[in-house]
Design a protein around this motif. Structure first.
Motif, PDB file in Angstrom:
ATOM      1  N   GLU A 168      12.424  -3.510   9.439  1.00  8.80           N
ATOM      2  CA  GLU A 168      11.766  -2.801   8.303  1.00  8.80           C
ATOM      3  C   GLU A 168      10.266  -2.866   8.432  1.00  8.80           C
ATOM      4  O   GLU A 168      10.093  -4.052   8.059  1.00  8.80           O
ATOM      5  N   ARG A 169       9.487  -1.734   8.252  1.00  6.17           N
ATOM      6  CA  ARG A 169       8.251  -2.123   8.052  1.00  6.17           C
ATOM      7  C   ARG A 169       7.704  -2.262   6.787  1.00  6.17           C
ATOM      8  O   ARG A 169       8.147  -1.269   5.743  1.00  6.17           O
ATOM      9  N   CYS A 170       6.945  -2.858   6.386  1.00  8.64           N
ATOM     10  CA  CYS A 170       6.656  -3.207   4.761  1.00  8.64           C
ATOM     11  C   CYS A 170       5.072  -3.534   4.656  1.00  8.64           C
ATOM     12  O   CYS A 170       4.538  -3.794   5.754  1.00  8.64           O
ATOM     13  N   PHE A 171       4.658  -3.627   3.565  1.00  8.50           N
ATOM     14  CA  PHE A 171       3.261  -3.992   3.222  1.00  8.50           C
ATOM     15  C   PHE A 171       3.033  -4.899   1.957  1.00  8.50           C
ATOM     16  O   PHE A 171       3.933  -4.943   1.058  1.00  8.50           O
ATOM     17  N   MET A 172       2.037  -5.816   2.052  1.00 10.01           N
ATOM     18  CA  MET A 172       1.940  -6.706   1.118  1.00 10.01           C
ATOM     19  C   MET A 172       0.427  -6.837   0.632  1.00 10.01           C
ATOM     20  O   MET A 172      -0.434  -6.713   1.538  1.00 10.01           O
ATOM     21  N   LEU A 173      -0.015  -6.839  -0.508  1.00  8.28           N
ATOM     22  CA  LEU A 173      -1.382  -6.865  -1.078  1.00  8.28           C
ATOM     23  C   LEU A 173      -1.816  -8.225  -1.198  1.00  8.28           C
ATOM     24  O   LEU A 173      -0.876  -9.094  -1.809  1.00  8.28           O
ATOM     25  N   LEU A 174      -2.990  -8.558  -0.856  1.00  5.59           N
ATOM     26  CA  LEU A 174      -3.530  -9.909  -1.148  1.00  5.59           C
ATOM     27  C   LEU A 174      -4.742  -9.779  -1.930  1.00  5.59           C
ATOM     28  O   LEU A 174      -5.629  -9.018  -1.643  1.00  5.59           O
ATOM     29  N   CYS A 175      -4.723 -10.200  -3.037  1.00  7.49           N
ATOM     30  CA  CYS A 175      -5.751  -9.866  -4.318  1.00  7.49           C
ATOM     31  C   CYS A 175      -6.556 -10.999  -4.862  1.00  7.49           C
ATOM     32  O   CYS A 175      -6.068 -12.038  -4.691  1.00  7.49           O
ATOM     33  N   TYR A 221       9.707  -8.320  -3.486  1.00 15.84           N
ATOM     34  CA  TYR A 221       9.233  -7.163  -4.269  1.00 15.84           C
ATOM     35  C   TYR A 221       8.810  -6.171  -3.325  1.00 15.84           C
ATOM     36  O   TYR A 221       8.448  -5.200  -3.877  1.00 15.84           O
ATOM     37  N   CYS A 222       9.044  -6.294  -1.842  1.00 15.28           N
ATOM     38  CA  CYS A 222       8.514  -5.306  -0.950  1.00 15.28           C
ATOM     39  C   CYS A 222       9.931  -4.485  -0.670  1.00 15.28           C
ATOM     40  O   CYS A 222      10.784  -5.083  -0.313  1.00 15.28           O
ATOM     41  N   ILE A 271       0.299 -14.503 -13.903  1.00 14.73           N
ATOM     42  CA  ILE A 271       0.368 -13.098 -14.628  1.00 14.73           C
ATOM     43  C   ILE A 271      -1.193 -13.001 -15.421  1.00 14.73           C
ATOM     44  O   ILE A 271      -1.541 -13.988 -16.131  1.00 14.73           O
ATOM     45  N   VAL A 272      -1.878 -11.938 -14.988  1.00 15.85           N
ATOM     46  CA  VAL A 272      -2.750 -11.589 -16.100  1.00 15.85           C
ATOM     47  C   VAL A 272      -2.494 -10.259 -16.557  1.00 15.85           C
ATOM     48  O   VAL A 272      -1.798  -9.348 -16.344  1.00 15.85           O
ATOM     49  N   TYR A 273      -3.311 -10.221 -17.899  1.00 14.61           N
ATOM     50  CA  TYR A 273      -2.883  -8.883 -18.760  1.00 14.61           C
ATOM     51  C   TYR A 273      -4.032  -7.853 -18.786  1.00 14.61           C
ATOM     52  O   TYR A 273      -3.905  -7.009 -19.555  1.00 14.61           O
ATOM     53  N   ASP A 274      -4.880  -8.150 -17.880  1.00 10.67           N
ATOM     54  CA  ASP A 274      -6.222  -7.197 -17.950  1.00 10.67           C
ATOM     55  C   ASP A 274      -6.614  -6.839 -16.469  1.00 10.67           C
ATOM     56  O   ASP A 274      -6.726  -7.789 -15.479  1.00 10.67           O
ATOM     57  N   GLU A 275      -6.372  -5.657 -15.961  1.00 14.75           N
ATOM     58  CA  GLU A 275      -6.363  -5.066 -14.724  1.00 14.75           C
ATOM     59  C   GLU A 275      -8.032  -5.233 -14.127  1.00 14.75           C
ATOM     60  O   GLU A 275      -8.191  -5.451 -12.919  1.00 14.75           O
ATOM     61  N   ALA A 276      -8.753  -5.811 -15.057  1.00 13.95           N
ATOM     62  CA  ALA A 276     -10.288  -5.961 -14.606  1.00 13.95           C
ATOM     63  C   ALA A 276     -10.353  -7.265 -14.044  1.00 13.95           C
ATOM     64  O   ALA A 276     -11.400  -7.685 -13.220  1.00 13.95           O
ATOM     65  N   GLN A 277      -9.320  -8.091 -14.101  1.00 13.32           N
ATOM     66  CA  GLN A 277      -9.368  -9.467 -13.610  1.00 13.32           C
ATOM     67  C   GLN A 277      -8.991  -9.558 -12.148  1.00 13.32           C
ATOM     68  O   GLN A 277      -8.740 -10.491 -11.503  1.00 13.32           O
ATOM     69  N   VAL A 278      -8.451  -8.145 -11.513  1.00 14.48           N
ATOM     70  CA  VAL A 278      -7.927  -8.115 -10.366  1.00 14.48           C
ATOM     71  C   VAL A 278      -8.775  -7.229  -9.520  1.00 14.48           C
ATOM     72  O   VAL A 278      -8.967  -6.201  -9.908  1.00 14.48           O
ATOM     73  N   ALA A 279      -8.869  -7.672  -8.214  1.00 18.94           N
ATOM     74  CA  ALA A 279      -9.444  -6.770  -7.090  1.00 18.94           C
ATOM     75  C   ALA A 279      -8.653  -6.922  -5.856  1.00 18.94           C
ATOM     76  O   ALA A 279      -8.477  -7.698  -5.347  1.00 18.94           O
ATOM     77  N   LEU A 280      -8.410  -5.541  -5.209  1.00 24.39           N
ATOM     78  CA  LEU A 280      -7.527  -5.609  -3.690  1.00 24.39           C
ATOM     79  C   LEU A 280      -8.485  -6.182  -2.827  1.00 24.39           C
ATOM     80  O   LEU A 280      -9.748  -5.571  -2.715  1.00 24.39           O
ATOM     81  N   ARG A 281      -8.079  -6.927  -1.935  1.00 21.35           N
ATOM     82  CA  ARG A 281      -8.878  -7.480  -0.831  1.00 21.35           C
ATOM     83  C   ARG A 281      -8.313  -7.220   0.575  1.00 21.35           C
ATOM     84  O   ARG A 281      -9.120  -6.770   1.389  1.00 21.35           O
ATOM     85  N   TYR A 282      -7.165  -7.655   0.611  1.00 20.87           N
ATOM     86  CA  TYR A 282      -6.548  -7.309   1.988  1.00 20.87           C
ATOM     87  C   TYR A 282      -5.224  -6.695   1.789  1.00 20.87           C
ATOM     88  O   TYR A 282      -4.433  -6.721   0.755  1.00 20.87           O
ATOM     89  N   LEU A 283      -4.761  -5.974   2.853  1.00 21.51           N
ATOM     90  CA  LEU A 283      -3.371  -5.248   2.843  1.00 21.51           C
ATOM     91  C   LEU A 283      -2.581  -5.527   4.102  1.00 21.51           C
ATOM     92  O   LEU A 283      -3.272  -5.576   5.382  1.00 21.51           O
ATOM     93  N   VAL A 284      -1.423  -6.332   4.190  1.00 21.51           N
ATOM     94  CA  VAL A 284      -0.953  -6.820   5.187  1.00 21.51           C
ATOM     95  C   VAL A 284       0.402  -5.874   5.661  1.00 21.51           C
ATOM     96  O   VAL A 284       1.281  -5.584   4.957  1.00 21.51           O
ATOM     97  N   GLN A 285       0.338  -5.481   6.678  1.00 15.68           N
ATOM     98  CA  GLN A 285       1.319  -4.606   7.269  1.00 15.68           C
ATOM     99  C   GLN A 285       2.322  -5.526   8.289  1.00 15.68           C
ATOM    100  O   GLN A 285       1.736  -6.102   9.270  1.00 15.68           O
ATOM    101  N   PHE A 286       3.721  -5.576   7.866  1.00 15.00           N
ATOM    102  CA  PHE A 286       4.321  -6.548   8.876  1.00 15.00           C
ATOM    103  C   PHE A 286       5.809  -5.990   8.979  1.00 15.00           C
ATOM    104  O   PHE A 286       6.284  -4.778   8.478  1.00 15.00           O
ATOM    105  N   ARG A 287       6.635  -6.618   9.794  1.00 11.63           N
ATOM    106  CA  ARG A 287       8.140  -6.290  10.067  1.00 11.63           C
ATOM    107  C   ARG A 287       8.986  -7.361   9.864  1.00 11.63           C
ATOM    108  O   ARG A 287       8.592  -8.427   9.962  1.00 11.63           O
ATOM    109  N   ARG A 288       9.991  -7.123   9.239  1.00 14.35           N
ATOM    110  CA  ARG A 288      10.972  -8.248   8.885  1.00 14.35           C
ATOM    111  C   ARG A 288      12.413  -7.738   9.367  1.00 14.35           C
ATOM    112  O   ARG A 288      12.632  -6.508   9.527  1.00 14.35           O
TER     113      ARG A 288
END
Length: 721
Positions: free
Chosen positions: A612-619, A602-603, A704-721
């Motif tokens: 290709e420089r991409c980003f991935m979220l860890l929540c 999905y990146c 899959i969760v259906y309420d955004e209150a159940q999710v908090a962003l914690r880390y962002l990974v910058q990577f190359r593939r």
């Protein structure tokens, strides 16, 4: 097994845990091939064991025979015993599945109450690290008579060196001011009226000018659309444009210019008809307008769409002005001599923000939305329009459900009243579809029948387009706001302030970095990591706590660059902005995975010469009670739970999340728990023995969760593939 071997040299893991006199042979396995490429974080441990945990209990542990003289109560320089290290094997966390080892060491004489030089017992560390499972077991083993307490979670902490720069910025207002200023700087004609854009296909862009209806203070320049999906083989998705043009240098020479065709089909056809007087030209303009729309030109403020007639595209004065589409000047935004120097500390943060200002990424995102930018310029996208389109999709969803229910209940020969009812339902779907396409003109329908949004698949596809448009609209407005303030602030600082999200670049030796790197490489060993950021959005911690749900996991979420700007600004949403207010569509939710490889698909990033420089979220995701889909069930379970269907709405009174079970899963033996209460599955991928899906089932777990209150962003990974 290693611990048992240390306690009893004759122990054999292949002999049902019974001591044996046979010698144990050790063979050095082949060394794993060194990783290629330059990595930010260096090397971390990989455990390729795929055996599952043995089921054990107190009786099994007590039967184990200890023969070695190893001192289980020996202490290190900090006064900590093996039990201290079992409870806290690494800073601020422990393994989730280490109860059996604790019981084994206790049964062999290891003390559970020794204090280290800091005065802390293993029980204290279980509280400190929020390991409720270890606290409960220790309390049970030492027969602690004190009242049971609940471990307390440490707050997720972040140290953003640029935090002092954060303040509230109204980027929407700044963007609008730029648009207004951009237009006001263009010259007006002699009568000080607005110089409206003459259609270039008329051939009079330089020699002609649009006349103004002084009674209405509107130009004789109309754009009409007709989206009748119930017509002919290909359907009607057409536009019609009409202008009265006066020759600038020749008196008594007027032209009625008309252009028509299918939206998205290049230029269409056009006609330029000359008249010697304005009255003759205007008379024909009024006649054609009534024929095409069924409305009078003088009553456009009360315009009503008529059956099989064109609808009027309402453009406000600014949108009809020349150069109304204000583009982002990426070259100026990235040219350091065009604006003040950035106040962001460290090149790590500057390079990250600079990557987000990318022409290619925005161009790709516009293409993905299928938006016809001639009729809906990106700079003119408005949240209000997108919200109206979302409401129409909700109406279409409800009408589709009504149609399906009607078809199920009336499978036999229908009466006249029933036929009229189904006709009314179908006409409603057609009407809502027409209104939706009028709001969101899209390319790609010129050579095929215009799709009536009359089933769930088409509805989901349009919902995804709307989600992308919501994110594109926000990202575009932020960069326009940065462009409006080039003289006073660096675009990098402006974007950082607008997102209002804290960042902390991690070092390669940080425990967080090492754990995350292992999490990545268990499923994607060839990924080159450039940087890992801790991130925190305002109020997400408080929101997550109020959910009061268990089963917190760190899970992956892949995204593109344009979407990333929106996510960092607004957070992950279960649907577009209005989904919470008007009801969510089926299947709408926040999707995450416990394998990097799953979310990698999905990146989308920025393609460069070296990849290709991409980003991935860890929540951090609070899963609560999980409804599992795609697992093997026995007969009793199937009778109790026969709705193993991910398209059915989730019963939120029983479950707070849905899990699509995959063929390959992280080995649960190596799941750890951090001191802020989150679990991280760090095991190598193994075959899932409980997988019950078919050939088309998931390869990896999906949550899959259906309420955004159940999710908090914690880390962002910058990577190359």
């Amino acid at each position: 097994d290693i611990v048992k071997l240390l306690l009893n040299k004759d122990y054999s893991p292949d002999d049902n845990q019974t001591p044996t006199q046979q010698p144990v042979n050790y063979r050095r396995g082949p060394r794993s091939k060194a990783r290629k490429g330059k990595f930010f974080l260096g090397v971390t441990t990989n455990d390729t064991t795929t055996d599952t945990d043995e089921a054990s209990n107190d009786k099994t542990s007590k039967k184990f025979q200890r023969t070695s003289l190893v001192n289980l109560n020996a202490t290190d320089i900090h006064g900590r015993t093996c039990i201290h290290h079992l409870i806290q094997p690494f800073p601020d966390g422990s393994y989730t599945n280490n109860i059996d080892l604790l019981r084994l060491l206790h049964s062999c004489g290891a003390s559970l109450t020794t204090t280290d030089l800091s005065g802390l017992t293993p029980l204290d560390y279980s509280i400190k690290n929020n390991c409720q499972h270890l606290y409960d077991e220790l309390t049970k083993l030492i027969r602690n008579k004190t009242s049971s307490i609940k471990t307390t979670k440490e707050k997720f902490s972040i140290n953003d060196p640029n935090k002092k720069l954060l303040d509230k910025i109204d980027f929407y207002n700044d963007a609008q001011n730029l648009i207004n200023e951009y237009i006001s700087n263009h010259p007006t004609n002699k009568s000080n009226n607005i110089e409206y854009k003459v259609d270039r296909l008329s051939g009079m862009s330089l020699t002609g000018e649009i006349l103004i209806d002084t009674d209405k203070n509107e130009p004789y320049d109309v754009r009409l659309t007709k989206t009748d999906v119930n017509y002919g083989t290909y359907g009607l998705y057409n536009f019609y444009r009409m202008q009265i043009i006066k020759h600038k240098s020749k008196n008594n020479l007027y032209f009625l210019f008309t252009r028509w065709g299918r939206i998205g089909n290049d230029e269409g056809q056009h006609q330029l008809t000359p008249y010697s007087t304005f009255d003759e030209c205007r008379k024909e303009f009024l006649k054609v307008f009534r024929e095409k729309t069924g409305n009078s030109w003088k009553d456009t403020d009360q315009f009503q769409t008529k059956p099989k007639k064109y609808s009027l595209v309402r453009l406000n004065e600014r949108e009809m002005k020349k150069y109304s589409n204000v583009p982002i000047d990426f070259d100026r935004l990235l040219a350091e001599h065009e604006h003040p120097s950035s106040q962001l500390q460290s090149s790590i943060y500057k390079n990250f923000i600079r990557t987000l200002i990318n022409r290619q990424a925005f161009r790709n995102n516009i293409h993905k939305t299928q938006l016809d930018i001639e009729w809906m310029p990106v700079s003119q996208l408005k949240r209000e329009t997108l919200e109206k389109a979302r409401d129409l999709l909700i109406k279409i969803k409800e009408t589709i459900e009504k149609k399906n229910n009607f078809a199920t209940e009336n499978q036999h020969k229908k009466t006249s009243d029933q036929k009229n009812e189904i006709k009314s339902i179908l006409e409603s779907i057609y009407q809502y579809t027409n209104e939706y396409y009028t709001l969101i003109p899209q390319n790609g329908y010129s050579d095929e029948k215009l799709a009536v949004i009359d089933n769930e698949d088409l509805l989901k596809a349009q919902e995804k387009i709307l989600d992308d448009l919501f994110e594109l609209e926000l990202s575009y407005k932020i960069l326009l706001g940065a462009q409006a303030n080039l003289k006073s602030i660096s675009p990098l600082d402006y974007l950082y302030k607008s997102m209002n999200c804290q960042f902390q670049g991690l070092n390669k030796d940080d425990i967080d970095s090492q754990l995350i790197l292992r999490y990545i490489w268990t499923s994607a060993p060839d990924i080159q990591i450039e940087q890992i950021f801790k991130i925190a959005r305002p109020n997400e911690d408080e929101r997550l706590t109020k959910c009061n749900l268990n089963n917190h996991y760190l899970l992956w979420h892949g995204t593109g660059i344009c979407n990333l700007i929106s996510i960092l600004t607004r957070g992950l949403l279960g649907g577009s902005l209005t989904a919470r207010a008007t009801g969510s569509l089926f299947g709408t939710g926040i999707y995450t995975a416990d394998t990097f490889a799953k979310s990698l698909g999905y990146c989308s990033g920025v393609k460069q010469n070296d990849g290709e420089r991409c980003f991935m979220l860890l929540c951090e995701v609070a899963l609560g009670n999980i409804k599992e889909v795609g697992i093997q069930r026995n007969n009793d379970e199937e009778e109790e739970d026969d709705d193993d269907d991910d398209d059915k709405p989730l019963d939120l009174k029983k479950f707070q999340s849905r899990k699509g079970v995959g063929r390959r899963i992280p080995d649960p033996k190596h799941t750890i728990t951090r001191n802020y209460g989150v679990q991280i599955p760090l095991g190598q991928l193994i075959d899932n023995k409980d997988f019950g899906g078919n050939y088309y089932g998931l390869n990896y777990n999906e949550f899959i969760v259906y309420d955004e209150a159940q999710v908090a962003l914690r880390y962002l990974v910058q990577f190359r593939r």
